[in-house]
Write a protein that holds these residues in place. Structure first.
Motif, PDB file in Angstrom:
ATOM      1  N   GLY A  21       0.793  -1.222   0.000  1.00 35.65           N
ATOM      2  CA  GLY A  21       0.000   0.000   0.000  1.00 35.65           C
ATOM      3  C   GLY A  21       0.820   1.263   0.000  1.00 35.65           C
ATOM      4  O   GLY A  21       0.380   2.301  -0.523  1.00 35.65           O
ATOM      5  N   ALA A  22       2.010   1.208   0.583  1.00 33.24           N
ATOM      6  CA  ALA A  22       2.804   2.432   0.759  1.00 33.24           C
ATOM      7  C   ALA A  22       3.095   3.083  -0.590  1.00 33.24           C
ATOM      8  O   ALA A  22       3.806   2.520  -1.413  1.00 33.24           O
ATOM      9  N   ALA A  52       5.247   5.549   3.289  1.00 32.11           N
ATOM     10  CA  ALA A  52       6.370   4.606   3.356  1.00 32.11           C
ATOM     11  C   ALA A  52       6.235   3.732   4.598  1.00 32.11           C
ATOM     12  O   ALA A  52       5.603   4.116   5.584  1.00 32.11           O
ATOM     13  N   VAL A  53       6.842   2.566   4.492  1.00 22.69           N
ATOM     14  CA  VAL A  53       6.907   1.609   5.599  1.00 22.69           C
ATOM     15  C   VAL A  53       8.349   1.139   5.660  1.00 22.69           C
ATOM     16  O   VAL A  53       8.946   0.869   4.617  1.00 22.69           O
ATOM     17  N   LEU A  60       5.604   3.639  10.174  1.00 27.04           N
ATOM     18  CA  LEU A  60       4.789   4.143   9.067  1.00 27.04           C
ATOM     19  C   LEU A  60       5.094   5.626   8.886  1.00 27.04           C
ATOM     20  O   LEU A  60       5.266   6.353   9.860  1.00 27.04           O
ATOM     21  N   ARG A  61       5.091   6.058   7.629  1.00 29.45           N
ATOM     22  CA  ARG A  61       5.330   7.478   7.341  1.00 29.45           C
ATOM     23  C   ARG A  61       4.177   8.067   6.542  1.00 29.45           C
ATOM     24  O   ARG A  61       3.674   7.437   5.609  1.00 29.45           O
ATOM     25  N   THR A  62       3.795   9.280   6.933  1.00 29.86           N
ATOM     26  CA  THR A  62       2.839  10.039   6.153  1.00 29.86           C
ATOM     27  C   THR A  62       3.286  11.497   6.126  1.00 29.86           C
ATOM     28  O   THR A  62       4.008  11.939   7.023  1.00 29.86           O
ATOM     29  N   LEU A 161       5.509  12.596   9.218  1.00 26.94           N
ATOM     30  CA  LEU A 161       5.193  11.956  10.497  1.00 26.94           C
ATOM     31  C   LEU A 161       5.647  10.498  10.469  1.00 26.94           C
ATOM     32  O   LEU A 161       5.364   9.773   9.512  1.00 26.94           O
ATOM     33  N   VAL A 162       6.333  10.111  11.523  1.00 27.67           N
ATOM     34  CA  VAL A 162       6.813   8.732  11.630  1.00 27.67           C
ATOM     35  C   VAL A 162       6.178   8.097  12.865  1.00 27.67           C
ATOM     36  O   VAL A 162       6.410   8.546  13.991  1.00 27.67           O
ATOM     37  N   THR A 163       5.366   7.094  12.636  1.00 26.91           N
ATOM     38  CA  THR A 163       4.723   6.384  13.748  1.00 26.91           C
ATOM     39  C   THR A 163       5.449   5.069  13.980  1.00 26.91           C
ATOM     40  O   THR A 163       5.611   4.263  13.048  1.00 26.91           O
ATOM     41  N   THR A 164       5.907   4.873  15.198  1.00 26.42           N
ATOM     42  CA  THR A 164       6.543   3.608  15.568  1.00 26.42           C
ATOM     43  C   THR A 164       5.469   2.699  16.152  1.00 26.42           C
ATOM     44  O   THR A 164       4.854   3.032  17.173  1.00 26.42           O
ATOM     45  N   LEU A 165       5.241   1.596  15.496  1.00 24.90           N
ATOM     46  CA  LEU A 165       4.139   0.720  15.903  1.00 24.90           C
ATOM     47  C   LEU A 165       4.450   0.027  17.229  1.00 24.90           C
ATOM     48  O   LEU A 165       5.493  -0.612  17.383  1.00 24.90           O
ATOM     49  N   ARG A 166       3.524   0.182  18.180  1.00 21.70           N
ATOM     50  CA  ARG A 166       3.669  -0.462  19.496  1.00 21.70           C
ATOM     51  C   ARG A 166       2.538  -1.436  19.764  1.00 21.70           C
ATOM     52  O   ARG A 166       2.622  -2.240  20.687  1.00 21.70           O
TER      53      ARG A 166
END
Ligand SMILES: Cc1cc2nc3c(=O)[nH]c(=O)nc-3n(C[C@H](O)[C@H](O)[C@H](O)COP(=O)(O)O)c2cc1C
Length: 198
Positions: A21-22, A52-53, A60-62, A161-166
């Motif tokens: 999807g990225a 991006a992943v 995840l990046r948006t 934005l960079v989300t670190t999956l927890r």
């Protein structure tokens, strides 16, 4: 029955959709809903493009405007939560974690590569959500005449934005029986999963 027996296989199915999807606008996972929460505790969902992943699908990046409500929520301590849905695979992924800005160097490089039309979202004169006296784009009035260089000012508003999956929750719908698992991971560690009631 879905046939998922191993947590790792189920996660790989979801992670594969994230990778596909990225940046691929036609893929359902390219357009997740991103949710943040503000001080009034009202959750705020909106669509974003998954850009991006990272290689192990933990980040995840948006792209967004640094003046947006979501940016304010994140600054005030909100985490970011995403929900993805692929109707072809009948797979939902809810996931999220702490979220921060990518480096200025990275944002510089990405912004430099954006075509003029790709900069519009960051080029409004006032912050997104600012009231207007009449319907309008909010862009500088001479936007159409500007060449790409004259849109460089939008870099000030552009952020990644960079989300670190927890945490993550994966649900697969199947007429023979739905399957769901939930998991968490420490900041730099592996996932721990458990099957849960769908
Ligand atoms: C299809 C679609 C894709 C979008 N992609 C993004 C995006 O990648 N980044 C973004 O900040 N906003 C994107 N938006 C706009 C957001 O949904 C939202 O309106 C905007 O970011 C302001 O949100 P906020 O005020 O809650 O921060 C998109 C909207 C749509 C309909």
């Amino acid at each position: 029955m879905s046939g998922w027996i191993k947590h790792s296989d189920f996660w790989q199915a979801a992670a594969d959709l994230l990778r596909r999807g990225a940046g691929a606008s036609a893929h359902p996972f390219a357009l997740p809903t991103l949710c943040t929460v503000g001080p009034t505790c009202v959750p705020r969902p909106r669509k974003v493009v998954l850009r991006a992943v990272n290689s192990d699908t933990t980040m995840l990046r948006t792209y967004t405007d640094r003046r947006s409500v979501k940016a304010t929520h994140l600054k005030e301590g909100s985490e970011a939560s995403y929900v993805f849905w692929d109707p072809n695979q009948q797979l939902q992924l809810m996931t999220g974690g702490p979220t921060s800005w990518a480096s200025e160097e990275e944002a510089d490089a990405v912004f430099a590569g954006l075509p003029k039309h790709g900069r519009k979202a960051y080029a409004t004169e006032a912050a997104p959500g600012t009231p207007l006296p009449s319907p309008g784009s909010g862009l500088p009035p001479d936007w159409e005449e500007r060449d790409k260089e004259a849109t460089d000012f939008a870099r000030d508003h552009f952020g990644i934005l960079v989300t670190t999956l927890r945490w993550a929750d994966v649900l697969h719908l199947d007429r023979g029986g739905n399957t769901r698992m939930a998991g968490t991971r420490p900041l730099n560690g592996d996932w721990t999963w458990e099957w849960v009631v769908p």
